[in-house]
Scaffold this motif. Structure first.
Motif, PDB file in Angstrom:
ATOM      1  N   PHE A  53      81.463  24.150 -11.581  1.00 16.76           N
ATOM      2  CA  PHE A  53      80.145  23.841 -12.158  1.00 16.76           C
ATOM      3  C   PHE A  53      79.712  22.404 -11.859  1.00 16.76           C
ATOM      4  O   PHE A  53      78.790  21.893 -12.497  1.00 16.76           O
ATOM      5  CB  PHE A  53      80.184  24.069 -13.670  1.00 16.76           C
ATOM      6  N   SER A  60      75.885  24.427 -17.440  1.00 15.04           N
ATOM      7  CA  SER A  60      75.590  25.727 -16.828  1.00 15.04           C
ATOM      8  C   SER A  60      76.638  26.786 -17.164  1.00 15.04           C
ATOM      9  O   SER A  60      76.425  27.972 -16.895  1.00 15.04           O
ATOM     10  CB  SER A  60      75.458  25.588 -15.312  1.00 15.04           C
ATOM     11  N   ILE A  61      77.741  26.392 -17.766  1.00 13.97           N
ATOM     12  CA  ILE A  61      78.744  27.374 -18.218  1.00 13.97           C
ATOM     13  C   ILE A  61      78.119  28.350 -19.208  1.00 13.97           C
ATOM     14  O   ILE A  61      78.534  29.508 -19.312  1.00 13.97           O
ATOM     15  CB  ILE A  61      79.960  26.666 -18.863  1.00 13.97           C
ATOM     16  N   THR A  64      77.242  31.634 -17.664  1.00 14.68           N
ATOM     17  CA  THR A  64      78.284  32.273 -16.860  1.00 14.68           C
ATOM     18  C   THR A  64      78.842  33.491 -17.590  1.00 14.68           C
ATOM     19  O   THR A  64      78.951  33.493 -18.811  1.00 14.68           O
ATOM     20  CB  THR A  64      79.417  31.270 -16.585  1.00 14.68           C
ATOM     21  N   ASP A  68      82.455  36.240 -13.864  1.00 16.40           N
ATOM     22  CA  ASP A  68      82.384  35.066 -12.983  1.00 16.40           C
ATOM     23  C   ASP A  68      83.571  34.138 -13.214  1.00 16.40           C
ATOM     24  O   ASP A  68      84.193  33.646 -12.277  1.00 16.40           O
ATOM     25  CB  ASP A  68      81.080  34.303 -13.223  1.00 16.40           C
ATOM     26  N   LEU A  69      83.863  33.861 -14.474  1.00 21.15           N
ATOM     27  CA  LEU A  69      84.984  32.974 -14.789  1.00 21.15           C
ATOM     28  C   LEU A  69      86.315  33.592 -14.400  1.00 21.15           C
ATOM     29  O   LEU A  69      87.209  32.909 -13.892  1.00 21.15           O
ATOM     30  CB  LEU A  69      84.982  32.636 -16.287  1.00 21.15           C
TER      31      LEU A  69
END
Length: 226
Positions: A53, A60-61, A64, A68-69
């Motif tokens: 990020f 921007s987390i 998410t 994605d993580l």
């Protein structure tokens, strides 16, 4: 590995001894992740997550997904869920703190109230902060959601919201997903149009607050509202 660090430099022990505010972002994330992998320590894993990020910023987390993580090597669904749960808890605490603002005395109060609601949005939201005759907050209402660069706002939609909630005045609010709160020509044109409409309807527009990345700009303070 973390176990090879002096005890008072390990993230969890450091938090217990000195408090959470003494930890870096990577250390805080390492506490949440709890363990690393065979190839990298939990601190290195945390740094890998933050690196994803780096360009968009840590905020921007918020946008998410678990998938994605979990796509990051060493982060499975369980660790991803822990991260997103912590992020959402932080958002809710920020909104709760903002609700303590009951009266708007100036741009700082307005910005403090609306920042947790709009700061992390990836699209441009145009909203109105509705006030009574004593500048008590009646509510924050979205008027439009535009593209990443602009919102389409019509006076009838803005003032229909004010009339519906019997607002005596309002503050216009919108976010710039780019993080830069400086107004565009369109922002100034929309503001001028709505200020004039407010005079006709006797519902004055007191200010227009533009939100960036944890900062804001008041068009009133900048002399851009007459």
């Amino acid at each position: 590995m973390v176990r090879d660090l002096p005890r008072d430099e390990r993230p969890r022990e450091k938090l217990i001894a000195y408090g959470a505010d003494a930890l870096s972002n990577a250390e805080l994330l390492a506490v949440l992740l709890h363990t690393g992998t065979r190839e990298q320590s939990v601190l290195h894993l945390a740094e890998s997550v933050l690196g994803k990020f780096k360009e968009r910023g840590i905020a921007s987390i918020v946008h998410t997904s678990v998938a994605d993580l979990a796509g990051i090597h060493g982060i499975g669904p369980s660790k991803a869920a822990s991260i997103l749960a912590a992020v959402e808890l932080g958002r809710r605490l920020a909104k709760k703190a903002a609700e303590k603002v009951q009266i708007v005395h100036g741009p700082e109060d307005a910005a403090h109230y609306v920042m947790p609601h709009l700061r992390y949005e990836q699209k441009e939201h145009f909203a109105v902060l509705l006030l009574n005759t004593k500048n008590h907050i009646l509510g924050l209402r979205d008027v439009s959601i535009g593209s990443l660069s602009a919102s389409v706002v019509h006076p009838r939609e803005v003032f229909a919201m004010a009339i519906r909630y019997a607002a005596a005045s309002m503050i216009l609010v919108h976010n710039h997903p780019s993080g830069d709160p400086n107004p565009s020509r369109e922002d100034l044109a929309i503001t001028d149009r709505l200020v004039k409409a407010g005079r006709i309807l006797d519902i004055p527009v007191l200010d227009h607050i533009i939100l960036g990345d944890n900062r804001f700009l008041s068009l009133k303070e900048k002399g851009m509202i007459s």
